[in-house]
Enzyme design. Structure first.
Site, PDB file in Angstrom:
ATOM      1  N   SER A   1     -13.947 -36.641   8.580  1.00  0.00           N
ATOM      2  CA  SER A   1     -14.455 -37.208   7.352  1.00  0.00           C
ATOM      3  C   SER A   1     -15.573 -38.220   7.578  1.00  0.00           C
ATOM      4  CB  SER A   1     -13.307 -37.857   6.571  1.00  0.00           C
ATOM      5  OG  SER A   1     -12.755 -38.967   7.253  1.00  0.00           O
TER       6      SER A   1
ATOM      7  N   LYS B   1     -18.234 -46.877   7.055  1.00  0.00           N
ATOM      8  CA  LYS B   1     -17.716 -45.723   6.311  1.00  0.00           C
ATOM      9  C   LYS B   1     -17.196 -46.172   4.947  1.00  0.00           C
ATOM     10  CE  LYS B   1     -14.349 -41.947   6.938  1.00  0.00           C
ATOM     11  NZ  LYS B   1     -13.394 -41.359   7.907  1.00  0.00           N
TER      12      LYS B   1
ATOM     13  N   SER C   1     -10.927 -37.577  12.363  1.00  0.00           N
ATOM     14  CA  SER C   1     -12.167 -37.871  11.641  1.00  0.00           C
ATOM     15  C   SER C   1     -13.162 -38.774  12.353  1.00  0.00           C
ATOM     16  CB  SER C   1     -11.836 -38.467  10.269  1.00  0.00           C
ATOM     17  OG  SER C   1     -11.157 -37.515   9.484  1.00  0.00           O
TER      18      SER C   1
END
Length: 470
Positions: free
Chosen positions: A155, A80, A179
């Site tokens: 996210s 990420k 997330s």
């Protein structure tokens, strides 16, 4: 619905990460072949998903020729784009600055890659991780492989979309308000948020006044998540927590399960509440003691969490130039980030009280889990919205009201520090995955994994490759 996936008869086939380890060790396929297949799959699906933030394909091909050791040696992955990986920029999903390549791996990446995972690049997220949908005014949204008309959640949207579409079997995610679990729920994946402090973390997350962020992975199988936690623990051992160990089979003990369908002042919509009760019936049918209960969060929780969330946004806005250099331009932050900053600045006098109340949540959670081994809730209060519903450029007030309606259940465990896992146990009338969430007391990841293995065996997860409507 327009589905997108890249499962095919190549070196990756339909293996999960543990299955891929087995075929790599057998010599049936080689690491270079696996990495080439993962790159080809990524390039096949990403034009329709928008999940990749940074490509490091040449680096991945080079590393595939001499992969580092570890259980997952040669298994392709994405990291990420809010953690540092040496040689890759960390852009945080934002336009407000220009990131330069990181000089070294952050603490999380060092631990993550020491398991043998081989990164193909970075995955996209919402701006600084504040929105539960990754919709960018210039780059566009991250779309859901199950239906590209719908959001992939956030996210950790890019990681979830790439795993669900079959580009890689496992990818990094982190979770400050849901997330890991939110995109797992939207994309039909397993997403476990570990106990606070279970895994190594970058300094940015360790320095928060209240540490709400936890790192982990999104996967297509429970055994992959269990194997990742086992291998991560061999690299970084959290001495204040009982070990996770090697969880490979369902537990035998029947559990006390509390079922929650309302939290943070919001109630799950009728379809989602019905799917939750259907999951409760499945647990009861397996012999667990199931009862509906009230959520342990106090009435002040939602407002306190939102205020703390806004303080984190304000800290980024106010220190942007110091942190990110002279390219920083706050006007290029999206309206959601700037709206959160305004909320924090208007309410600074309320922050100490909010923090005091949030810190009490751990005791409330512990008391709840003295009565109930596990809490079952929907991961999200409504079905997955269409792209555009959570568009941050539509204005702060509209975006925030829609966010609070959707994300009512996940923030509690970020504040208590307890583990929780979203499992793809339900399917909506529209044919989309709907995650169901199980939470347990601090340090009880083995209990959650054992129960998740039992549920996966009893109700196998839907497959994106299955014909629509099956």
């Amino acid at each position: 619905m327009p589905r997108v996936h890249a499962f095919r008869d190549d070196a990756l086939a339909d293996h999960d990460a543990v299955g891929l380890v087995d075929v790599l060790r057998s010599g049936a396929v080689g690491t270079e072949e696996v990495v080439a297949a993962a790159i080809a799959r990524t390039e096949a699906v990403d034009p329709r998903l928008g999940a990749v933030a940074h490509r490091a394909h040449d680096r991945a091909r080079a590393e595939a020729r001499d992969p580092r050791g570890g259980f997952f040696a040669g298994v392709p992955t994405f990291v990420k784009d809010n953690v540092d990986v040496a040689g890759m920029p960390t852009q945080h999903g934002a336009d407000a600055f220009r990131a330069r390549p990181a000089r070294r791996d952050g603490d999380l990446a060092r631990m993550y890659l020491a398991t043998g995972l081989l990164p193909l690049g970075k995955s996209r997220l919402s701006e600084f991780g504040f929105s539960p949908a990754a919709e960018h005014p210039r780059q566009g949204p991250v779309r859901n492989p199950w239906s590209t008309d719908h959001t992939a959640g956030a996210s950790s949207a890019g990681s979830a979309a790439l795993v669900a579409a079959g580009a890689v079997p496992l990818a990094h995610a982190n979770d400050g308000g849901g997330s890991i679990r939110i995109p797992a729920a939207a994309c039909g994946l397993v997403g476990l948020k570990p106990t606070r402090g279970r895994l190594a973390q970058d300094a940015m997350h360790r320095s928060m006044p209240l540490r709400i962020v936890a790192d982990g992975v999104v996967t297509r199988s429970v055994r992959d998540t269990a194997a990742f936690l086992r291998e991560a623990e061999r690299v970084y051992r959290a001495l204040h927590l009982p070990p996770v160990g090697d969880v490979t089979r369902p537990g035998r003990r029947r559990l006390r399960v509390g079922v929650v369908t309302a939290a943070a002042g919001r109630t799950a919509d009728p379809e989602v509440a019905a799917l939750t009760r259907r999951t409760a019936d499945l647990l009861a049918g397996l012999g667990h003691h199931v009862e509906e209960v009230a959520a342990p969060a106090p009435p002040t929780f939602a407002d306190d969490f939102l205020l703390y969330w806004s303080v984190l946004a304000s800290a980024i806005v106010r220190t942007g130039r110091l942190t990110h250099g002279r390219s920083w331009d706050v006007e290029r932050c999206d309206p959601l980030t700037r709206g959160l900053d305004r909320l924090a600045r208007r309410n600074l006098h309320r922050v100490p009280g909010a923090l005091r109340r949030l810190r009490r949540a751990a005791a409330l959670g512990a008391a709840f889990h003295e009565r109930h081994d596990v809490v079952l809730s929907p991961t999200l209060a409504t079905t997955t919205p269409l792209v555009g519903h959570l568009d941050p450029t539509a204005g702060y007030e509209q975006a925030m009201e829609r966010i609070l309606t959707w994300v009512a259940f996940t923030p509690w465990q970020n504040v208590t520090g307890e583990p929780a896992v979203s499992l793809p146990l339900a399917t909506t009338a529209e044919g989309l995955p709907q995650g169901m969430m199980l939470g347990a007391g601090a340090g009880r990841e083995p209990l959650l994994l054992e129960l998740a293995l039992e549920l996966e065996e009893a109700a196998p997860f839907a497959r994106i490759t299955a014909p629509t409507g099956s």
